[in-house]
Design a protein around this motif. Structure first.
Motif, PDB file in Angstrom:
ATOM      1  N   THR A 151     -10.819  -0.010  -0.266  1.00  0.00           N
ATOM      2  CA  THR A 151      -9.398   0.026  -0.623  1.00  0.00           C
ATOM      3  C   THR A 151      -9.078   1.248  -1.476  1.00  0.00           C
ATOM      4  N   VAL A 152      -9.904   1.522  -2.465  1.00  0.00           N
ATOM      5  CA  VAL A 152      -9.697   2.708  -3.321  1.00  0.00           C
ATOM      6  C   VAL A 152      -9.826   3.980  -2.481  1.00  0.00           C
ATOM      7  N   THR A 158      -9.242   4.267   0.683  1.00  0.00           N
ATOM      8  CA  THR A 158      -8.069   4.332   1.558  1.00  0.00           C
ATOM      9  C   THR A 158      -6.868   4.903   0.812  1.00  0.00           C
ATOM     10  N   VAL A 159      -6.678   4.482  -0.417  1.00  0.00           N
ATOM     11  CA  VAL A 159      -5.572   5.009  -1.220  1.00  0.00           C
ATOM     12  C   VAL A 159      -5.771   6.507  -1.472  1.00  0.00           C
ATOM     13  N   LEU A 160      -6.973   6.916  -1.835  1.00  0.00           N
ATOM     14  CA  LEU A 160      -7.247   8.346  -2.057  1.00  0.00           C
ATOM     15  C   LEU A 160      -7.039   9.157  -0.781  1.00  0.00           C
ATOM     16  N   THR A 161      -7.475   8.614   0.339  1.00  0.00           N
ATOM     17  CA  THR A 161      -7.295   9.309   1.611  1.00  0.00           C
ATOM     18  C   THR A 161      -5.815   9.443   1.954  1.00  0.00           C
ATOM     19  N   ALA A 162      -5.049   8.390   1.704  1.00  0.00           N
ATOM     20  CA  ALA A 162      -3.612   8.448   1.980  1.00  0.00           C
ATOM     21  C   ALA A 162      -2.925   9.481   1.090  1.00  0.00           C
ATOM     22  N   VAL A 163      -3.320   9.545  -0.162  1.00  0.00           N
ATOM     23  CA  VAL A 163      -2.750  10.553  -1.060  1.00  0.00           C
ATOM     24  C   VAL A 163      -3.097  11.951  -0.561  1.00  0.00           C
ATOM     25  N   LEU A 173     -13.681  10.609  -2.353  1.00  0.00           N
ATOM     26  CA  LEU A 173     -13.310   9.698  -1.272  1.00  0.00           C
ATOM     27  C   LEU A 173     -14.394   9.621  -0.211  1.00  0.00           C
ATOM     28  N   THR A 188      -6.088   8.336   8.820  1.00  0.00           N
ATOM     29  CA  THR A 188      -5.650   7.672   7.594  1.00  0.00           C
ATOM     30  C   THR A 188      -4.785   6.467   7.916  1.00  0.00           C
ATOM     31  N   THR A 243      -8.160  -1.435   6.742  1.00  0.00           N
ATOM     32  CA  THR A 243      -8.406  -2.032   5.422  1.00  0.00           C
ATOM     33  C   THR A 243      -7.528  -3.258   5.223  1.00  0.00           C
ATOM     34  N   ILE A 294      -5.748   2.686   6.922  1.00  0.00           N
ATOM     35  CA  ILE A 294      -4.864   1.771   6.190  1.00  0.00           C
ATOM     36  C   ILE A 294      -4.747   0.448   6.943  1.00  0.00           C
TER      37      ILE A 294
END
Length: 177
Positions: A156-157, A159-164, A35, A122, A129, A126
């Motif tokens: 975007t990818v 951001t998703v990894l960071t949110a996870v 990330l 995060t 983004t 989000i």
């Protein structure tokens, strides 16, 4: 069981627990490094390309924000462009802040304040983004809209990894041990 045998068992159990913690941290390092790389690439890779005065121009987030903040061809500064330019500067700052806080949370003795800071960054990432996608979609109605480049999908990818990483309870439990 003697006192020495119990003491040796507790030492070996403590050693095994420490080994498990080290392995869990090692497992978290790889996704965080991915990330981090994606966020860094989102900053420097082309964000969009557009034809201006018959010439194809490709810009990254820095030059895009600078172009929005600067004067147009007539030498005037548009208030809406200034607003979007400031928003993209904030997005750049949020990306850099997210990169820093994600690395801090990997440290062995990271605090709960670092985890909270990562959660806040995060959330801002989000929103940023989503705002970048919305800004780009607003220009799709034009006769010659700008073309999407690689930076926004990578962002975007990331951001998703960071949110996870920030919000998934399993990762949070492992990270806080």
């Amino acid at each position: 069981m003697t006192q020495d045998a119990r003491g040796a068992d507790s030492v070996s159990v403590q050693f095994l627990r420490e080994q498990v913690r080290e392995l869990e941290r090692a497992v978290l390092v790889f996704p965080v490094l991915v990330l981090e790389a994606l966020l860094a690439l989102a900053l420097i890779l082309p964000f969009l390309s557009d034809t201006i005065d018959g010439e194809e121009e490709t810009v990254n987030l820095f030059t895009f924000a600078g172009a929005l903040l600067g004067p147009d061809r007539e030498g005037e500064t548009d208030g809406v462009d200034m607003l979007f330019g400031i928003a993209f500067l904030v997005l750049i700052a949020v990306i850099i802040g997210t990169m820093i806080t994600a690395l801090v949370t990997l440290q062995r003795e990271s605090s709960t304040a670092a985890a909270r800071a990562l959660a806040v960054f995060t959330g801002l990432l989000i929103a940023g983004t989503a705002g970048a996608w919305l800004t780009l979609s607003l220009s799709l109605g034009k006769s010659s809209p700008p073309a999407l480049e690689l930076a926004l999908p990578l962002l975007t990818v990331a951001t998703v990894l960071t949110a996870v990483y920030a919000y998934l309870p399993t990762f949070r439990r492992i990270r806080e041990r």
